[in-house]
Structure formats: structure tokens, C-alpha cells
Design an enzyme around this catalytic site. Structure first.
Site, PDB file in Angstrom:
ATOM      1  N   HIS A 260      44.257  26.760  39.696  1.00 12.43           N
ATOM      2  CA  HIS A 260      43.373  27.611  39.616  1.00 12.43           C
ATOM      3  C   HIS A 260      42.464  27.910  40.777  1.00 12.43           C
ATOM      4  O   HIS A 260      41.828  27.175  41.074  1.00 12.43           O
ATOM      5  CB  HIS A 260      42.569  27.781  38.204  1.00 12.43           C
ATOM      6  CG  HIS A 260      42.241  29.166  37.637  1.00 12.43           C
ATOM      7  ND1 HIS A 260      41.069  29.875  38.144  1.00 12.43           N
ATOM      8  CD2 HIS A 260      42.747  30.067  36.881  1.00 12.43           C
ATOM      9  CE1 HIS A 260      40.986  30.955  37.422  1.00 12.43           C
ATOM     10  NE2 HIS A 260      41.976  31.009  36.906  1.00 12.43           N
ATOM     11  N   ASP A 311      48.823  30.633  32.087  1.00  8.76           N
ATOM     12  CA  ASP A 311      50.221  31.037  32.045  1.00  8.76           C
ATOM     13  C   ASP A 311      51.113  30.309  31.489  1.00  8.76           C
ATOM     14  O   ASP A 311      51.960  30.480  30.937  1.00  8.76           O
ATOM     15  CB  ASP A 311      50.333  31.656  33.377  1.00  8.76           C
ATOM     16  CG  ASP A 311      49.824  32.880  33.649  1.00  8.76           C
ATOM     17  OD1 ASP A 311      49.756  33.685  32.737  1.00  8.76           O
ATOM     18  OD2 ASP A 311      49.478  33.461  34.981  1.00  8.76           O
TER      19      ASP A 311
HETATM   20  C1  LIG Z   1      46.328  34.475  35.085  1.00  2.00           C
HETATM   21  C2  LIG Z   1      46.054  33.894  36.483  1.00  2.00           C
HETATM   22  O1  LIG Z   1      46.367  34.465  37.569  1.00  2.00           O
HETATM   23  S1  LIG Z   1      46.009  32.077  36.768  1.00  2.00           S
HETATM   24  C3  LIG Z   1      46.834  31.857  38.198  1.00  2.00           C
HETATM   25  C4  LIG Z   1      48.348  32.325  38.064  1.00  2.00           C
HETATM   26  N1  LIG Z   1      49.293  31.781  39.367  1.00  2.00           N
HETATM   27  C5  LIG Z   1      49.777  30.596  39.297  1.00  2.00           C
HETATM   28  O2  LIG Z   1      49.904  29.848  38.422  1.00  2.00           O
HETATM   29  C6  LIG Z   1      50.375  30.295  40.796  1.00  2.00           C
HETATM   30  C7  LIG Z   1      50.564  28.818  41.116  1.00  2.00           C
HETATM   31  N2  LIG Z   1      49.199  28.574  41.545  1.00  2.00           N
HETATM   32  C8  LIG Z   1      48.585  28.853  42.860  1.00  2.00           C
HETATM   33  O3  LIG Z   1      49.336  29.424  43.628  1.00  2.00           O
HETATM   34  C9  LIG Z   1      47.236  28.591  43.034  1.00  2.00           C
HETATM   35  O4  LIG Z   1      46.853  27.423  42.293  1.00  2.00           O
HETATM   36  C10 LIG Z   1      46.475  29.909  42.889  1.00  2.00           C
HETATM   37  C11 LIG Z   1      46.688  31.019  43.390  1.00  2.00           C
HETATM   38  C12 LIG Z   1      46.092  29.928  41.458  1.00  2.00           C
HETATM   39  C13 LIG Z   1      44.887  29.581  43.478  1.00  2.00           C
HETATM   40  O5  LIG Z   1      44.912  29.274  44.637  1.00  2.00           O
HETATM   41  P1  LIG Z   1      43.752  28.505  45.589  1.00  2.00           P
HETATM   42  O6  LIG Z   1      42.616  28.881  44.959  1.00  2.00           O
HETATM   43  O7  LIG Z   1      44.286  28.930  46.905  1.00  2.00           O
HETATM   44  O8  LIG Z   1      44.288  27.136  45.083  1.00  2.00           O
HETATM   45  P2  LIG Z   1      43.496  25.941  45.539  1.00  2.00           P
HETATM   46  O9  LIG Z   1      42.395  26.135  46.854  1.00  2.00           O
HETATM   47  O10 LIG Z   1      42.841  25.237  44.524  1.00  2.00           O
HETATM   48  O11 LIG Z   1      44.657  24.919  46.317  1.00  2.00           O
HETATM   49  C14 LIG Z   1      44.205  23.626  46.851  1.00  2.00           C
HETATM   50  C15 LIG Z   1      45.773  22.791  47.314  1.00  2.00           C
HETATM   51  O12 LIG Z   1      46.238  22.714  46.274  1.00  2.00           O
HETATM   52  C16 LIG Z   1      47.805  23.342  46.292  1.00  2.00           C
HETATM   53  N3  LIG Z   1      48.020  23.945  44.947  1.00  2.00           N
HETATM   54  C17 LIG Z   1      47.627  24.994  44.302  1.00  2.00           C
HETATM   55  N4  LIG Z   1      48.042  25.334  43.266  1.00  2.00           N
HETATM   56  C18 LIG Z   1      49.372  24.772  43.183  1.00  2.00           C
HETATM   57  C19 LIG Z   1      50.553  24.875  42.739  1.00  2.00           C
HETATM   58  N5  LIG Z   1      50.734  25.455  41.481  1.00  2.00           N
HETATM   59  N6  LIG Z   1      51.682  23.911  42.999  1.00  2.00           N
HETATM   60  C20 LIG Z   1      51.747  23.372  44.095  1.00  2.00           C
HETATM   61  N7  LIG Z   1      50.422  23.401  44.843  1.00  2.00           N
HETATM   62  C21 LIG Z   1      49.230  23.767  44.413  1.00  2.00           C
HETATM   63  C22 LIG Z   1      47.452  24.420  47.307  1.00  2.00           C
HETATM   64  O13 LIG Z   1      48.891  24.601  47.819  1.00  2.00           O
HETATM   65  C23 LIG Z   1      46.527  23.740  48.079  1.00  2.00           C
HETATM   66  O14 LIG Z   1      47.060  22.848  48.824  1.00  2.00           O
HETATM   67  P3  LIG Z   1      46.960  23.033  50.358  1.00  2.00           P
HETATM   68  O15 LIG Z   1      45.356  22.784  50.869  1.00  2.00           O
HETATM   69  O16 LIG Z   1      47.596  21.715  50.910  1.00  2.00           O
HETATM   70  O17 LIG Z   1      47.490  24.279  50.818  1.00  2.00           O
HETATM   71  O1  LIG Z   2      40.398  34.491  37.780  1.00  2.00           O
HETATM   72  C1  LIG Z   2      41.501  34.356  38.368  1.00  2.00           C
HETATM   73  O2  LIG Z   2      41.814  34.198  39.319  1.00  2.00           O
HETATM   74  C2  LIG Z   2      43.022  34.794  37.773  1.00  2.00           C
HETATM   75  C3  LIG Z   2      42.917  35.299  36.196  1.00  2.00           C
HETATM   76  O3  LIG Z   2      42.904  36.442  36.223  1.00  2.00           O
HETATM   77  C4  LIG Z   2      42.914  34.346  35.218  1.00  2.00           C
HETATM   78  O4  LIG Z   2      43.050  33.335  35.309  1.00  2.00           O
HETATM   79  O5  LIG Z   2      42.819  34.940  34.047  1.00  2.00           O
END
Ligand SMILES: CC(=O)SCCNC(=O)CCNC(=O)[C@H](O)C(C)(C)COP(=O)(O)OP(=O)(O)OC[C@H]1O[C@@H](n2cnc3c(N)ncnc32)[C@H](O)[C@@H]1OP(=O)(O)O
Ligand SMILES: O=C([O-])CC(=O)C(=O)O
Length: 374
Positions: A260, A311
Site C-alpha cells: 500500500h 483488495d
Molecule cells: C484499493 C487500492 O488501490 S489498494 C492498492 C491496490 N494495488 C495493488 O494491490 C497492486 C500491488 N501493489 C503495488 O503495486 C504497490 O504496493 C502499490 C502500488 C499499492 C503501492 O506502491 P508504492 O507506494 O510505490 O509501494 P512501496 O513504496 O511500498 O514499495 C516498496 C517496494 O516494495 C515492492 N512492492 C510493493 N508492493 C509490492 C507487491 N504487491 N508485490 C511485489 N513487490 C511489491 C515495490 O516494488 C518496492 O520495491 P522496489 O523498491 O524494489 O521497487
Molecule cells: O489510498 C490508496 O492509495 C489506495 C486506495 O484507494 C485504497 O486503499 O482504498
């Protein structure tokens, strides 16, 4: 725990404005809507009460709720012209594109003429979204033209009845209600920020919501519930899940439903929706999807200190309720609309056009060489 660098890319850690609607991760993991903890709301409120709260700042009284629900229930049907547009959208279209088109087209038929109509426009979309999704789904997949009005009292129950043509169980109504509450609002997430940017130009409600739908569609945001389902369906057992996830991490693939942008150690919505997934799994008799999901959760925490976001367990929960995977993210739309619209109203109430600066990284100033000399 992921060692996150704040600031820089993705505007992470930078305040982009004020809101009184929601706090996210304020004490590291919490979530509140207008001061109420989301778990309190999930236990003690309905989705319509939460929608009222976000639009009015206070929970409704019994009379206010009854009036509000009567208003919403009277706005559920779709205009014939919208039904005809939905009939033209093919079965293999992405349902998020259907939602985007449905929202945008309704904005042509029933435009928000001025901001005094903002609540009406938001409530109209809230009431109409389940029918937009289910009318198209039933028509394109089953060849059925469904009646868009039901006798279901709640929006969650209304959606389930439109989808299946049957009266849902009391339990399924409640799960849908809780799910809609959990997804309703989340501060300056990407789709809400899109809605606020659009609102800041003094655009109309339908344009703000249409932009937000397009932003929620992506797998890094709302599209993750659908992507998580596609992933866990490929795993044949908890052991297979761990083996395959190891390979995915090795190949630097993102595991959908984990991590997240704001929460650091857990998402407070996960424990709530996970409990429903477990309950539905046990009642179903086949717990394999739940067991695989738990194995994913353990593996990701043990190896990467990454946790399930809202999710991940929504995927198995919706699956146990018999909801088609392609409708997972549109359900998110039906809920998050409340947060989007509340933010549009908040932005309008104290507006300045959102226009950040950029750090230039291009070439130094230069002159145009005539084309024949290049
Ligand atoms: C309702 C919502 O929108 S909730 C979010 C739904 N999205 C997802 O589930 C998609 C999977 N998750 C992700 O892609 C990310 O965690 C996000 C987009 C939600 C957040 O992105 P960021 O804020 O950039 O993540 P963050 O800075 O915590 O990441 C740190 C490290 O963990 C890794 N990481 C974060 N999430 C994941 C994941 N789900 N799988 C694998 N690696 C991950 C990143 O690649 C990053 O590594 P790096 O520095 O080597 O590139
Ligand atoms: O807050 C965010 O980045 C993603 C989001 O909408 C949620 O987690 O519900």
C-alpha cells in the site's frame, strides 16, 4: 517492513491539500470516515448511512435515513437511451469501460447544470450504477433485458438481485453492505485525486466521476481485486501458491492485492473482509480458495514483509458469493463513488485550481534547424 522513501516520485509523503472526510494510517494503520473508525462503521452502520455521512458530515437519524433511502430508491431506473447504449457494448468489453461510458452518457442525458445540483447528481449515480453494471452484464452475457428496479431495500441487495435475478440471502446482503462500507472512502488516493483535479477546474460532477473511474481501473489501484482473483485461481494448493509466488517475486512481478502507498504494516480493512471470506468458505464447504489466500498472506509477510490490502480477501469473498470476477472492480466503483463525490463537493467548497509545478529535465534552450538540414 518495507523501507519506504517518502517524497519524490508519485508525490509520496507530500500534502496536496486538506480534507475533513477521512484519515488514512494516521496512527500507522487506522482508517476513519468523518471521525468514525471504519471497523465501527462496518459493525454498526449500513452503506447508505455511510454515504449520507460522507455527503453531509453526520450520520443520519432514523427519519433522515428513511428519506434518503426513499430518494435513492426512486432514482434506480435507467433512461431508455442509456439502456440502448449499454446494449451496444460488446460482451468482451471491460466492465470498467462500461461503467465509464455509462457514467459519461448519463451526464449527457441528465447534466449537472450548476453546483446546486451536486447532491442530486451524486445520488443519481449512486442509485444508477448497480443497474448500469448489471443491465449490460445480463444483456451482453445472457441475452436478457433485466428490469432495473427491484424491491430490495439496500443498494447492496439491489445489486445482487439485479445480477442474479433472485432475492439474495440476508447474509449476502450484509457482506455486500460491509464491502461497500470498506471501499467507500480513502483520502487522496489516485482516483479521488483525479476527481479533485477535475473538480478544481470547475468541471461538472459526471466528468469528475468519469475520470475517477478511469483511474480506479488500473491494476495498481482498484483493478487489483480482479487481478488478485486471477492469480489465486491459478494456484492449485497452498504449497503451489508459495512456489509460484517465489517465482513471481524472483521475476520482480508485482503480487496484486499486497502492499500500500500509505499503510506500513497492515490495512485495517483486511481483517474485516478476511473474516467474511473465512465464514463464507466454511459455509461453502470448499475452503481451498480461502486456504490458498491465507498461504499467500503468510508467504508475502514472511518473505517481503508485505501485507494484504483491502483488495486481496475481497477476491475470495466475492468469489464465494458467486460474483463474476470481471465485476469486482465495478463494485468498487459503486462504493468509492461516495468518496469521490464527497471530495468533489469539498474541493468546490474551497477551490483553487490544482496545478503543481514540474522539475524540468529536458534539453537546454536550442534553435530550430531548418528541416532539410537535419
Ligand atoms: C484499493 C487500492 O488501490 S489498494 C492498492 C491496490 N494495488 C495493488 O494491490 C497492486 C500491488 N501493489 C503495488 O503495486 C504497490 O504496493 C502499490 C502500488 C499499492 C503501492 O506502491 P508504492 O507506494 O510505490 O509501494 P512501496 O513504496 O511500498 O514499495 C516498496 C517496494 O516494495 C515492492 N512492492 C510493493 N508492493 C509490492 C507487491 N504487491 N508485490 C511485489 N513487490 C511489491 C515495490 O516494488 C518496492 O520495491 P522496489 O523498491 O524494489 O521497487
Ligand atoms: O489510498 C490508496 O492509495 C489506495 C486506495 O484507494 C485504497 O486503499 O482504498
Amino acid at each position: 517492513m518495507v523501507d519506504k522513501k517518502l517524497g519524490g516520485a508519485g508525490l509520496r509523503g507530500q500534502s496536496a491539500g486538506e480534507t475533513s472526510l477521512c484519515t488514512v494510517g494516521k496512527s500507522g494503520s487506522g482508517l476513519t470516515y468523518c471521525g468514525y473508525d471504519v471497523s465501527d462503521l462496518a459493525d454498526n452502520a449500513t452503506f447508505e448511512e455511510v454515504a449520507y455521512l460522507l455527503f453531509n458530515g453526520e450520520l443520519p437519524t432514523v427519519d433522515q435515513l428513511a428519506t434518503y433511502k426513499a430518494e435513492l430508491n426512486g432514482m434506480r431506473d435507467l433512461p431508455q437511451a442509456l439502456k440502448e447504449v449499454l446494449q451496444k457494448i460488446p460482451a468482451d468489453a471491460h466492465p470498467m469501460d462500461v461503467m465509464r461510458t455509462g457514467c459519461s452518457f448519463l451526464g449527457n442525458l441528465e447534466p449537472e447544470i450548476d453546483f446546486s445540483q451536486q447532491n442530486k447528481a451524486a445520488n443519481r449515480l449512486l442509485a444508477a450504477f448497480p443497474a448500469i453494471m448489471c443491465y449490460w452484464y445480463n444483456y451482453s452475457h445472457e441475452g436478457k433485458e433485466i428490469d432495473c428496479v427491484t424491491d430490495e431495500d439496500s443498494l447492496g441487495g439491489h445489486f445482487l438481485k439485479l445480477l442474479n435475478g433472485e432475492t439474495p440471502s440476508e447474509q449476502h446482503r450484509r457482506v455486500m453492505d460491509v464491502s461497500l462500507i470498506l471501499y467507500a472512502e480513502h483520502e487522496f488516493n489516485a482516483s479521488t485525486f483525479t476527481a479533485r483535479v477535475c473538480a478544481s477546474t470547475l468541471s461538472d460532477m459526471y466528468s469528475c466521476i468519469t475520470g475517477a473511474i478511469g483511474t480506479l481501473r488500473g491494476p495498481l489501484h482498484g483493478g487489483a481485486n480482479e487481478a488478485a482473483m486471477d492469480m489465486i485461481e491459478r494456484f492449485t494448493s497452498p504449497e503451489d501458491a508459495k512456489t509460484q509466488m517465489a517465482g513471481m517475486l524472483e521475476r520482480k512481478e508485482k503480487i496484486m492485492g499486497f502492499g500500500h502507498a500509505i499503510y506500513r504494516t497492515s490495512d485495517p480493512r483486511n481483517v474485516i473482509i478476511k473474516a467474511w471470506s473465512e465464514k463464507l468458505a466454511k459455509e461453502n464447504g470448499d475452503t481451498s480458495l480461502y486456504d490458498i489466500s491465507v498461504a499467500c498472506e503468510e508467504y508475502m509477510w514472511d518473505t517481503k514483509k508485505l501485507f494484504c490490502n483491502a483488495d486481496f480477501f475481497h477476491a475470495s469473498t466475492y468469489n464465494y458469493m458467486g460474483i463474476p470476477t470481471k465485476l469486482f472492480t465495478p463494485i468498487f466503483v459503486c462504493s468509492r463513488l461516495t468518496g469521490w463525490a464527497a471530495h468533489v463537493m469539498e474541493q468546490r467548497s474551497n477551490n483553487r485550481i490544482i496545478r503543481p509545478s514540474a522539475d524540468y529535465t529536458g534539453s537546454e534552450p536550442r534553435t530550430v534547424t531548418p528541416i532539410e538540414q537535419r
